[in-house]
Scaffold this motif. Sequence first.
Motif, PDB file in Angstrom:
ATOM      1  N   GLU A  31       0.823  -1.210   0.000  1.00 10.55           N
ATOM      2  CA  GLU A  31       0.000   0.000   0.000  1.00 10.55           C
ATOM      3  C   GLU A  31       0.854   1.256   0.000  1.00 10.55           C
ATOM      4  N   ALA A  32       1.931   1.255   0.800  1.00  6.66           N
ATOM      5  CA  ALA A  32       2.795   2.438   0.882  1.00  6.66           C
ATOM      6  C   ALA A  32       3.417   2.770  -0.472  1.00  6.66           C
ATOM      7  N   LEU A  33       3.859   1.750  -1.202  1.00  5.89           N
ATOM      8  CA  LEU A  33       4.492   1.995  -2.497  1.00  5.89           C
ATOM      9  C   LEU A  33       3.465   2.449  -3.532  1.00  5.89           C
ATOM     10  N   LEU A  34       2.268   1.880  -3.488  1.00 10.24           N
ATOM     11  CA  LEU A  34       1.228   2.329  -4.415  1.00 10.24           C
ATOM     12  C   LEU A  34       0.845   3.779  -4.135  1.00 10.24           C
ATOM     13  N   LEU A  35       0.698   4.123  -2.878  1.00  5.95           N
ATOM     14  CA  LEU A  35       0.346   5.499  -2.529  1.00  5.95           C
ATOM     15  C   LEU A  35       1.462   6.471  -2.866  1.00  5.95           C
ATOM     16  N   ALA A  36       2.712   5.990  -2.854  1.00  9.67           N
ATOM     17  CA  ALA A  36       3.849   6.851  -3.191  1.00  9.67           C
ATOM     18  C   ALA A  36       3.949   7.100  -4.686  1.00  9.67           C
ATOM     19  N   GLY A  37       3.327   6.219  -5.502  1.00  8.91           N
ATOM     20  CA  GLY A  37       3.376   6.460  -6.941  1.00  8.91           C
ATOM     21  C   GLY A  37       3.559   5.242  -7.810  1.00  8.91           C
ATOM     22  N   ALA A  38       3.737   4.054  -7.223  1.00  5.02           N
ATOM     23  CA  ALA A  38       3.884   2.843  -8.028  1.00  5.02           C
ATOM     24  C   ALA A  38       2.539   2.411  -8.595  1.00  5.02           C
ATOM     25  N   ASP A  39       2.566   1.848  -9.780  1.00  2.00           N
ATOM     26  CA  ASP A  39       1.381   1.220 -10.367  1.00  2.00           C
ATOM     27  C   ASP A  39       1.366  -0.273 -10.093  1.00  2.00           C
ATOM     28  N   ILE A  40       2.562  -0.872 -10.078  1.00  3.23           N
ATOM     29  CA  ILE A  40       2.737  -2.305  -9.850  1.00  3.23           C
ATOM     30  C   ILE A  40       3.768  -2.469  -8.748  1.00  3.23           C
ATOM     31  N   VAL A  41       3.507  -3.345  -7.782  1.00  6.30           N
ATOM     32  CA  VAL A  41       4.462  -3.622  -6.711  1.00  6.30           C
ATOM     33  C   VAL A  41       5.039  -5.015  -6.920  1.00  6.30           C
ATOM     34  N   LYS A  42       6.360  -5.090  -6.905  1.00  3.77           N
ATOM     35  CA  LYS A  42       7.063  -6.362  -7.106  1.00  3.77           C
ATOM     36  C   LYS A  42       7.190  -7.073  -5.758  1.00  3.77           C
ATOM     37  N   VAL A  43       6.756  -8.353  -5.733  1.00  2.00           N
ATOM     38  CA  VAL A  43       6.620  -9.107  -4.487  1.00  2.00           C
ATOM     39  C   VAL A  43       7.591 -10.279  -4.472  1.00  2.00           C
ATOM     40  N   GLY A  44       8.414 -10.350  -3.444  1.00  2.34           N
ATOM     41  CA  GLY A  44       9.308 -11.484  -3.267  1.00  2.34           C
ATOM     42  C   GLY A  44      10.603 -11.089  -2.588  1.00  2.34           C
ATOM     43  N   ILE A  45      10.916 -11.723  -1.476  1.00  2.00           N
ATOM     44  CA  ILE A  45      12.213 -11.554  -0.813  1.00  2.00           C
ATOM     45  C   ILE A  45      12.770 -12.952  -0.540  1.00  2.00           C
ATOM     46  N   GLY A  46      13.753 -13.337  -1.325  1.00  2.00           N
ATOM     47  CA  GLY A  46      14.455 -14.590  -1.090  1.00  2.00           C
ATOM     48  C   GLY A  46      13.988 -15.825  -1.825  1.00  2.00           C
ATOM     49  N   PRO A  47      12.920 -15.797  -2.653  1.00  4.95           N
ATOM     50  CA  PRO A  47      12.471 -17.062  -3.244  1.00  4.95           C
ATOM     51  C   PRO A  47      13.201 -17.462  -4.517  1.00  4.95           C
ATOM     52  N   GLY A  48      14.031 -16.592  -5.082  1.00  2.00           N
ATOM     53  CA  GLY A  48      14.653 -16.854  -6.377  1.00  2.00           C
ATOM     54  C   GLY A  48      15.620 -18.023  -6.345  1.00  2.00           C
ATOM     55  N   SER A  49      15.811 -18.644  -7.507  1.00  2.00           N
ATOM     56  CA  SER A  49      16.638 -19.850  -7.604  1.00  2.00           C
ATOM     57  C   SER A  49      18.112 -19.587  -7.334  1.00  2.00           C
ATOM     58  N   VAL A  50      18.580 -18.368  -7.560  1.00  2.00           N
ATOM     59  CA  VAL A  50      19.984 -18.046  -7.293  1.00  2.00           C
ATOM     60  C   VAL A  50      20.107 -16.930  -6.254  1.00  2.00           C
ATOM     61  N   CYS A  51      19.088 -16.825  -5.399  1.00  2.00           N
ATOM     62  CA  CYS A  51      19.110 -15.857  -4.296  1.00  2.00           C
ATOM     63  C   CYS A  51      19.398 -16.580  -2.990  1.00  2.00           C
ATOM     64  N   THR A  52      20.302 -16.032  -2.194  1.00  2.00           N
ATOM     65  CA  THR A  52      20.625 -16.645  -0.895  1.00  2.00           C
ATOM     66  C   THR A  52      20.301 -15.705   0.271  1.00  2.00           C
ATOM     67  N   THR A  53      19.413 -14.745   0.043  1.00  2.00           N
ATOM     68  CA  THR A  53      19.064 -13.792   1.102  1.00  2.00           C
ATOM     69  C   THR A  53      18.541 -14.498   2.345  1.00  2.00           C
TER      70      THR A  53
END
Length: 348
Positions: A163-185
Amino acid sequence: MRIENEPKLDFKDVLIRPKRSTLSSRSEVDINHTFRFLHTGRTWTGFPLIAANMDVTGTIPMARALAGFGAMVALHKYYPPEDLIAFFREGEGARNTFYTIGTNEADWEKFALVKRQVAVPFICLDVANGYTERFVEMVAQAREQNPDSVIMAGNVVTGDMTEALLLAGADIVKVGIGPGSVCTTRKMTGVGYPQLSAVIECADAAHGLKGQVCADGGCTVPGDIAKAYGGGADFVMLGGMLAGHDECEGEIRHEERGGERVPVSMVFYGMSSDTAMNKYSGGVAKYRASEGKTVEVPYRGPVDATMQEITGGVRSMMTYIGATKLKEVPKRTTFVRVGAQLNTVFGG
C-alpha cells in the motif's frame, strides 16, 4: 519479538482444485489480460509474464522474442545509453519493456540521458529491500518526474508496504524476498516470506487500491506460474525458468562431441552474488556479504519452446477450473494444502 503462528505457504505447499467446466479445449481460453494502471490511467493488454531484470535474462534479444507471445521484459540496468536509445526507438518490443533503475545516482543520470531521446513507457524501480524510507521517497520522485510512465517498484512481501508503495506512486508492486533460484538472502539473513502467501496478501492490499502486483521469484515449473495467477498475481516475473536460452547473455560452456564443439550449459547468477558484484562493482563491499549464488543451467536453445510450455500450462490450468479469461483465474481458484505434489518414482 513476536511469533506469527498462522501458516504461510509456498507454491510447493498447495495444488489447485479442479472445478466443473463448460470448456472443452485449451484453445478456448484467453491468456491475455488488460490492465488499467493506477496513476497513469493507461491500459496494456498482453500475457502478463515478465523476464527478470537480471543481466542474463533481462536482455534486448529476450524482449524481442517475448514480444511475440505478448509478454514483457524488464531490461537489466547495465546496457549503455546508446543501446537503450536505439532499442526504445523500435516498435512492438519496446512497448512491452521496462527500463530498470537502481538507487545510485549513475542510474538516474543515464535514465535522464535516455529519456531526453526517447519515450520510456514502463519503468522498473528495483531494490532488494523495498522497506526503507529512502526507497519510498525514490518511488515518489520517480512518479513526480514521470507522470505518464507505468512504474513497477519493489521488492516487498507484506500488504502494508504494498500500500505504501502504491500510494507513493507505483502502479505495480514487485513481491518477493528470497524465493529466487539463485538468491541466498534467506540463508544469509534469515529474512523472507513464503512466496504464495506473500503474493496473496500483497495482491489483496494492492487490489483494494486498484493497483497491481508482480510475483517475483519462486517459480520452478509452469504449474507454479499458474498458482501465482491463482493467488492474485497480476504479473509473474521469471529468472531461472528463462535462463539458458539463446536470447540470454550468459557465458556459454561448450563440450567436444563427435568432433564438434556444442553448447551444453550457461552460467547464471544472482545480481547480489559475488559474480555480479565483481563484474559491475569491483567486488563485494566490506560492509556486506554476497546474497546470491552462481550456477550452470543446461543450454536450452531458443526461448520459444519454453514459452510454449509456459503458455500451454497456463491454458491447461484454466480449462481445469473453467476460467475462460486469465482475469477470472483468482476467482475460480481454490488451493488445497498438500504434503507432496509429484510422483517421483522415475525422478523429479
